[in-house]
Design a protein around this motif. Sequence first.
Motif, PDB file in Angstrom:
ATOM      1  N   THR A  57       1.268  -1.049   0.010  1.00 49.83           N
ATOM      2  CA  THR A  57      -0.087  -0.226   0.002  1.00 49.83           C
ATOM      3  C   THR A  57       0.883   1.037  -0.166  1.00 49.83           C
ATOM      4  O   THR A  57       2.058   1.173   0.325  1.00 49.83           O
ATOM      5  CB  THR A  57      -1.011  -0.396   1.320  1.00 49.83           C
ATOM      6  N   ILE A  58       0.248   2.345  -0.378  1.00 53.41           N
ATOM      7  CA  ILE A  58       1.240   3.466  -0.565  1.00 53.41           C
ATOM      8  C   ILE A  58      -0.103   4.650   0.072  1.00 53.41           C
ATOM      9  O   ILE A  58      -1.017   4.875  -0.728  1.00 53.41           O
ATOM     10  CB  ILE A  58       2.223   3.769  -1.645  1.00 53.41           C
ATOM     11  N   THR A  59       0.270   5.554   0.684  1.00 52.20           N
ATOM     12  CA  THR A  59      -0.616   6.598   0.706  1.00 52.20           C
ATOM     13  C   THR A  59      -0.663   7.718   0.158  1.00 52.20           C
ATOM     14  O   THR A  59       1.175   7.728  -0.992  1.00 52.20           O
ATOM     15  CB  THR A  59      -0.177   7.445   2.540  1.00 52.20           C
ATOM     16  N   ARG A  60      -1.308   8.979  -0.145  1.00 51.51           N
ATOM     17  CA  ARG A  60      -0.743  10.054  -0.216  1.00 51.51           C
ATOM     18  C   ARG A  60       0.593  10.113  -0.395  1.00 51.51           C
ATOM     19  O   ARG A  60       0.487  10.810  -1.632  1.00 51.51           O
ATOM     20  CB  ARG A  60      -2.561  10.952  -0.673  1.00 51.51           C
ATOM     21  N   GLY A  61       0.870  10.999   0.927  1.00 52.76           N
ATOM     22  CA  GLY A  61       2.335  11.432   1.043  1.00 52.76           C
ATOM     23  C   GLY A  61       3.596  10.630   0.266  1.00 52.76           C
ATOM     24  O   GLY A  61       4.462  10.901   0.735  1.00 52.76           O
ATOM     25  N   ARG A 101       2.637   5.501  -7.380  1.00 53.13           N
ATOM     26  CA  ARG A 101       1.533   5.877  -7.878  1.00 53.13           C
ATOM     27  C   ARG A 101       1.708   7.782  -8.304  1.00 53.13           C
ATOM     28  O   ARG A 101       2.931   7.967  -7.842  1.00 53.13           O
ATOM     29  CB  ARG A 101       0.832   6.463  -6.573  1.00 53.13           C
ATOM     30  N   ASP A 102       1.086   7.537  -9.197  1.00 56.72           N
ATOM     31  CA  ASP A 102       0.817   9.270  -9.733  1.00 56.72           C
ATOM     32  C   ASP A 102      -0.361   9.863  -9.381  1.00 56.72           C
ATOM     33  O   ASP A 102      -2.178   9.336  -9.721  1.00 56.72           O
ATOM     34  CB  ASP A 102       1.325   9.531 -11.320  1.00 56.72           C
ATOM     35  N   ASN A 103      -0.568  11.209  -8.514  1.00 54.74           N
ATOM     36  CA  ASN A 103      -1.484  11.239  -7.773  1.00 54.74           C
ATOM     37  C   ASN A 103      -2.009  12.114  -8.916  1.00 54.74           C
ATOM     38  O   ASN A 103      -3.536  12.465  -8.714  1.00 54.74           O
ATOM     39  CB  ASN A 103      -1.498  12.784  -6.688  1.00 54.74           C
TER      40      ASN A 103
END
Length: 115
Positions: free
Chosen positions: A48-52, A69-71
């Motif tokens: 998992t990866i948080t927004r930060g 991830r690419d926000n």
Amino acid sequence: QVQLVESGGGLVQPGGSLRLSCAASGNTLNVMGWYRQHPGKERELVATITRGGGIIYGGSVKGRFVISRDNAKNMVYLQMNSLKPEDTAVYYCKVDFIGDYRPYWGQGTQVTVSS
């Protein structure tokens, strides 16, 4: 309406690599992640990866898989290296949104590691 579209699964030989992608529609994404399910077993955490950018990996994939991830694009990726036959499973993308913390799941993509 939330939509998750996964891609990148397939058949690969042991030791090979695959990259999974998940595109999410909706509001501001919070945590994004990947889970997998082996036949007859419960779904388990892959990463998992948080927004930060905070990351958690499941024990069996540490050092081999990389989540990112690419926000701006609402995308999450899973780079899978040094694949083993035991990595064979259906991989699911999971996300939740800021302000709405219910889990949303993708439809799953099959990864098969076999010679």
